[in-house]
Design a protein around this motif. Structure first.
Motif, short mmCIF file in Angstrom:
data_model
loop_
_atom_site.label_atom_id
_atom_site.label_comp_id
_atom_site.label_asym_id
_atom_site.label_seq_id
_atom_site.Cartn_x
_atom_site.Cartn_y
_atom_site.Cartn_z
N ALA A 191 0.82 -1.22 0.00
CA ALA A 191 0.00 0.00 0.00
C ALA A 191 0.85 1.26 0.00
O ALA A 191 0.47 2.28 -0.57
CB ALA A 191 -0.92 0.00 1.22
N ARG A 192 2.03 1.20 0.62
CA ARG A 192 2.88 2.39 0.78
C ARG A 192 3.88 2.58 -0.36
O ARG A 192 4.65 3.55 -0.34
CB ARG A 192 3.63 2.29 2.12
N ASP B 261 -2.09 9.59 -11.60
CA ASP B 261 -1.49 10.77 -10.95
C ASP B 261 -1.25 10.54 -9.46
O ASP B 261 -0.58 11.34 -8.79
CB ASP B 261 -2.43 11.99 -11.11
N ASN B 262 -1.81 9.46 -8.95
CA ASN B 262 -1.64 9.12 -7.54
C ASN B 262 -0.16 8.86 -7.25
O ASN B 262 0.49 8.11 -7.98
CB ASN B 262 -2.48 7.84 -7.25
N PRO B 263 0.42 9.46 -6.21
CA PRO B 263 1.84 9.20 -5.90
C PRO B 263 2.10 7.73 -5.53
O PRO B 263 3.22 7.24 -5.67
CB PRO B 263 2.14 10.13 -4.72
N TYR B 264 1.06 7.05 -5.05
CA TYR B 264 1.22 5.64 -4.67
C TYR B 264 0.97 4.73 -5.87
O TYR B 264 0.14 5.04 -6.74
CB TYR B 264 0.26 5.28 -3.54
N SER C 123 -2.84 11.01 -1.84
CA SER C 123 -2.27 12.20 -1.17
C SER C 123 -3.22 12.74 -0.10
O SER C 123 -2.83 13.54 0.75
CB SER C 123 -1.96 13.28 -2.19
N PHE C 124 -4.47 12.29 -0.13
CA PHE C 124 -5.44 12.70 0.90
C PHE C 124 -5.05 12.17 2.27
O PHE C 124 -5.30 12.79 3.30
CB PHE C 124 -6.84 12.19 0.51
N GLN D 268 -4.51 8.17 9.53
CA GLN D 268 -5.35 8.13 8.33
C GLN D 268 -4.93 6.98 7.41
O GLN D 268 -5.76 6.26 6.86
CB GLN D 268 -5.25 9.46 7.57
N LYS D 269 -3.62 6.82 7.27
CA LYS D 269 -3.10 5.73 6.43
C LYS D 269 -3.49 4.38 7.00
O LYS D 269 -3.93 3.49 6.26
CB LYS D 269 -1.57 5.84 6.31
N LEU D 270 -3.33 4.22 8.31
CA LEU D 270 -3.67 2.94 8.95
C LEU D 270 -5.16 2.62 8.79
O LEU D 270 -5.52 1.47 8.50
CB LEU D 270 -3.31 2.98 10.44
N ASN D 271 -6.01 3.63 8.99
CA ASN D 271 -7.45 3.43 8.85
C ASN D 271 -7.82 2.99 7.44
O ASN D 271 -8.63 2.08 7.25
CB ASN D 271 -8.22 4.71 9.21
N ARG D 272 -7.23 3.66 6.45
CA ARG D 272 -7.52 3.34 5.05
C ARG D 272 -7.02 1.92 4.70
O ARG D 272 -7.73 1.14 4.06
CB ARG D 272 -6.84 4.38 4.16
N ILE D 273 -5.80 1.58 5.11
CA ILE D 273 -5.24 0.25 4.84
C ILE D 273 -6.12 -0.83 5.46
O ILE D 273 -6.42 -1.84 4.84
CB ILE D 273 -3.77 0.16 5.34
#
Length: 356
Positions: free
Chosen positions: A214-215, A255-258, A265-266, A272-277
């Protein structure tokens, strides 16, 4: 006090206790002088006193735990901070408070805690995690001089016994290929195809786990190699990029950096990253489970199965455990061995038929 003789007068109250204190204090200074001489470190009377004073700055188990939790949060190791918090809360529930020193935690104390945890109907491996975390913080307390190494109880109390073999999660190579080759109808949920692509990517790229996938960003691709640092162990991984894995990455270019459409980028803060993952892995694993049922696989299909299957397939092909350990980013070969399927036993059984 007899100032000339540096000892209490005969009629002094508590004479023996005071003498014992003087002897202990002199021994402490003598021991420190010997240590410094052995280490070839210079000292003066003033710095010697300061070093002795610093060893006396005691912190309670509770204080050291909270200090460690804050340190992990500062390092953005939120998952570890949470597991330390769980152990901290568990210890308070067991002992009623943590206004104790690590020297108070002996083998008997640990056995009582183990019995109490078992009474909570926790899984054996969960109890093992509680004790490994406690052992980690105890080692930090020793390293920082809050408790002497001689009090360390884990030499006699073995945490390794608190481990239960979990069912093997690898699937055979033929079944992996079935999953990889499965084509989802365009009308189906986009998560279904993403689930297959992430499973395939993990299998082809060293069993990379979901969090690390994911990262990934474009910066992790260097000279046709995938270079990333594992979130869990901080180990640096270098892997040649499999052509099919490169196809999958190119498929999701945007265009997403990931690289993969999990984070964007949100998602700025670590939480926030942990919640989304957490949210996406739930959806992906639900899709994989349905696919596994459709293909009538003998194991529940998850992203983690790709990691185990990668290790087992390479081992069956004759690749050394140490090389697999490096690719997985494990802390030791012992951890890798847990991942490996028990196919060696099957081979051994067949070989033993030749003995007679």
């Amino acid at each position: 006090m007899g100032y000339k003789k540096n000892e209490p007068k005969r009629n002094c109250p508590n004479r023996e206790a005071i003498q014992r204190l003087i002897i202990e204090k002199m021994k402490e200074y003598t021991d420190k002088i010997i240590d410094l001489k052995v280490e070839k470190r210079e000292f003066t009377a003033k710095t010697l006193v300061e070093k002795i004073k610093n060893t006396h700055s005691c912190k309670t188990v509770g204080e050291i735990f909270l200090q460690q939790i804050e340190q992990l949060k500062r390092e953005n190791r939120i998952g570890y901070a949470l597991s330390h918090t769980q152990v901290y809360n568990s210890l308070i529930e067991f002992n009623k408070h943590l206004d104790i020193y690590f020297s108070d935690i002996d083998v008997q104390w640990l056995r009582k805690y183990e019995t109490w945890l078992k009474g909570q109907n926790l899984a054996y491996n969960t109890i093992g995690i509680r004790f490994r975390t406690l052992r980690t913080v105890y080692n930090i307390a020793i390293k920082e001089g809050y408790v002497k190494a001689e009090f360390y109880p884990f030499k006699d109390y073995k945490v390794s016994k608190l481990h239960e073999n979990t069912p093997k999660r690898a699937i055979v190579k033929d079944n992996v290929i079935k999953v990889m080759n499965h084509k989802e109808p365009v009308s189906n949920s986009s998560y279904n195809q993403l689930a297959i692509d992430l499973f395939t990517f993990s299998y082809l790229m060293g069993g990379i786990n979901f969090t690390d996938m994911a990262r990934l960003t474009g910066e992790n691709i260097m000279d046709e190699q995938l270079v990333y640092r594992r979130k869990k162990t901080r180990k640096l991984i270098h892997l040649p990029i499999h052509p099919k894995a490169m196809e999958i990455m190119n498929k999701y270019k945007s265009d997403n950096p990931y690289i993969f459409p999990i984070l964007s980028s949100f998602h700025k803060t670590e939480q926030q990253k942990l919640n989304r993952i957490h949210k996406v892995i739930g959806k992906v694993n639900a899709c994989l489970k349905t696919l596994g049922d459709e293909l009538e696989l003998d194991k529940k299909l998850t992203t983690y199965v790709a990691r185990h299957s990668y290790a087992t397939t390479l081992k069956r092909a004759g690749v050394s455990t140490s090389l697999i350990c490096d690719a997985l980013g494990h802390s030791s070969e012992r951890v890798t061995q847990i991942y490996l399927d028990s196919f060696e036993n099957t081979q051994l059984k067949a070989a033993m038929k030749n003995l007679l």
